[in-house]
Design an enzyme around this catalytic site. Structure first.
Site, mmCIF file in Angstrom:
data_model
loop_
_atom_site.group_PDB
_atom_site.id
_atom_site.type_symbol
_atom_site.label_atom_id
_atom_site.label_comp_id
_atom_site.label_asym_id
_atom_site.label_seq_id
_atom_site.Cartn_x
_atom_site.Cartn_y
_atom_site.Cartn_z
ATOM 1 N N GLU A 73 0.820 -1.210 0.000
ATOM 2 C CA GLU A 73 0.000 0.000 0.000
ATOM 3 C C GLU A 73 0.855 1.261 0.000
ATOM 4 O OE1 GLU A 73 -2.921 -0.092 -0.746
ATOM 5 O OE2 GLU A 73 -3.484 -2.157 -0.345
ATOM 6 N N TYR A 156 -6.346 6.261 3.962
ATOM 7 C CA TYR A 156 -6.419 5.183 2.981
ATOM 8 C C TYR A 156 -5.636 3.950 3.434
ATOM 9 C CZ TYR A 156 -5.459 2.066 -0.695
ATOM 10 O OH TYR A 156 -5.325 0.898 -1.375
ATOM 11 N N ASP A 174 -9.802 5.906 -2.398
ATOM 12 C CA ASP A 174 -8.652 6.335 -3.187
ATOM 13 C C ASP A 174 -9.167 6.928 -4.490
ATOM 14 O OD1 ASP A 174 -9.548 4.123 -4.562
ATOM 15 O OD2 ASP A 174 -7.548 3.515 -5.175
#
Length: 438
Positions: A73, A156, A174
């Site tokens: 991520e 996020y 996102d």
DNA sequence: AAAGCGGGGCA
DNA sequence: TGCCCAGCTTT
């Protein structure tokens, strides 16, 4: 040094949006966003059903290891999947556990990150790993409050890691999610405006499958990546089209809305590849924070008014490393684009009689051979300069360095090496002192 | 609230 | 060339 660009705020140059919208912190009473229990169930059934049949196999989807997921991520932030895949593999191979990352040298972390950009991501991930080791004994905290606090972890990444690794019901928002939701509900709030974030966050939260939050999050992002793409969306194959307002109203091309972004300036800069009497090049390390933080480069900087590229090169070298050098070759120019500006860099080969550097700006320096230079994390633009230099070298010199990455790129590039080698521009580097123009 | 922060892919 | 990408931090 090339300093960070800090632009003036020019009212009017930006698209200043009039206040057309309420600031929704919840969307329960939003006129266009009607999500009752039935709609939410339909939405999840269509979306997750499609995902099971159509999703890609990606390395970070094969695991529930929170460290692996976290690494992915961090890399995926503002970066496309296809770019990340090889970096992800190399990273977890080099740092297979969070503890191994925490025990590493930041320069080694940056070397793995080299070329991926946004280098503060690497620094924050590294710092966070050290904090987890120090504070939580190496176990990644699995609560929102504790994980979200770590450096580099925003809304996020917190939602992504906690949902993918621990199946906690947090909705990710996102770029993909905002685009998908903006089209499905014809949401007019510009996706690149901060004030719109609560709207999209609220919609995503209301749609989230509490039963399969991880599948839901993966699926909505996958839909954005494969079907509901920025350009040429595949509405004819979209599992959500029966629920999509902009599909029904033929307004897909009008969503998502965004505010105008400013065009980026181009700067002329001048850079010196300075060699000492041992034919080693001078590289300097940038400060840890800010643009290209912690990476190594050749000294140089912006060309000022009333300066030639040559005089700017000499001035920058004097200012940054306090060396008096002699320019022996104009190697040409390279172009490169950053987030907020572009550069056209004139690259000069220069020689220094002295190797006695006094730093002013950079935080470290080294004299290195081209064989050694690839051990240091370098920005893309610096790699372009190395490739430019090699393109001007006689063939025997290049063959001696054929294992160098820049040579590979050069050969795969324009193929101009053979041309320039015969152009009379080369400088001998076969061990002689100094450099002779042919 | 706005700006800073890389690099690649694509129409 | 301009836009966009599995955003976060700093000011």
């Amino acid at each position: 040094m090339l300093r960070n660009f800090r632009g003036r705020s020019e009212a009017g140059a930006r698209g200043e949006y009039p206040k057309l919208f309420r600031n929704y912190t919840d969307t329960a009473d939003h006129p266009k966003i009607m999500v009752n229990e039935n709609f939410q169930k339909d939405f999840c059934r269509h979306l997750i059903g499609w995902y099971h049949s159509a999703h890609r196999t990606l390395p970070w989807r094969e695991t529930r290891n929170p460290y692996f997921i976290w690494v992915s991520e961090a890399m995926l932030q503002q970066t496309q999947v296809q770019t990340v895949i090889p970096y992800y593999g190399r990273f977890i191979e080099t740092f297979p556990t969070l503890i191994r990352l925490a025990d590493a040298d930041i320069q080694d972390v940056l070397k793995i990150w080299e070329g991926l950009g946004y280098y503060s991501r690497a620094r924050h991930l590294y710092e966070a790993a050290r904090i987890v080791c120090r504070t939580y004994g190496g176990t990644i905290p699995d609560t929102w409050a504790s994980f979200r606090k770590l450096p580099g972890v925003g809304d996020y990444i917190a939602a992504a890691v906690l949902s993918f690794a621990f199946r906690q019901p947090h909705a990710v928002v996102d770029g993909n999610v905002k685009r998908v939701l903006a089209r499905i509900f014809e949401i007019d709030e510009p996706v690149n405006q901060l004030s719109a974030k609560p709207v999209y966050q609220s919609v995503a939260k209301r749609l989230l499958s509490l039963h399969e939050p991880d599948m839901f999050n993966q699926a909505v992002m996958e839909l954005g990546a494969l079907i509901c793409t920025p350009k040429n969306p595949g509405c004819e194959n979209c599992p959500m089209s029966s629920l999509c307002r902009s599909f029904q109203n033929r307004s897909v091309s009008q969503y998502p809305k965004r505010v105008e972004s400013r065009s980026v300036p181009t700067y002329a800069v001048s850079v010196g590849m300075v060699q000492n009497a041992q034919n080693r090049f001078l590289i300097t390390r940038r400060a840890a924070s800010g643009l290209l933080g912690g990476l190594w480069e050749f000294p140089g900087g912006k060309i000022q008014l009333n300066e030639t590229p040559e005089t700017a090169c000499l001035r920058e070298i004097r200012e940054e490393v306090n060396l008096k050098v002699r320019i022996v070759e104009n190697l040409g120019t390279i172009r490169h684009a950053y987030t907020h500006f572009r550069i056209i860099a004139s690259v000069f080969l220069a020689t220094a009689d002295s190797s006695e550097v006094v730093l002013n700006g950079p935080v470290d320096y080294q004299w290195v051979s081209l064989d050694q230079i690839s051990q240091y994390p370098l920005p893309k633009a610096t790699h372009k300069m190395v490739a430019l230099f090699l393109s001007k070298m006689p063939i025997p010199y290049v063959i001696r360095h054929e294992n160098h990455m820049a040579v590979q790129k050069c050969r795969n590039g324009s193929g101009s090496r053979a041309d320039t080698v015969h152009s009379g521009q080369f400088v001998s580097h076969q061990g002689g002192q100094g450099h002779q123009r042919r």
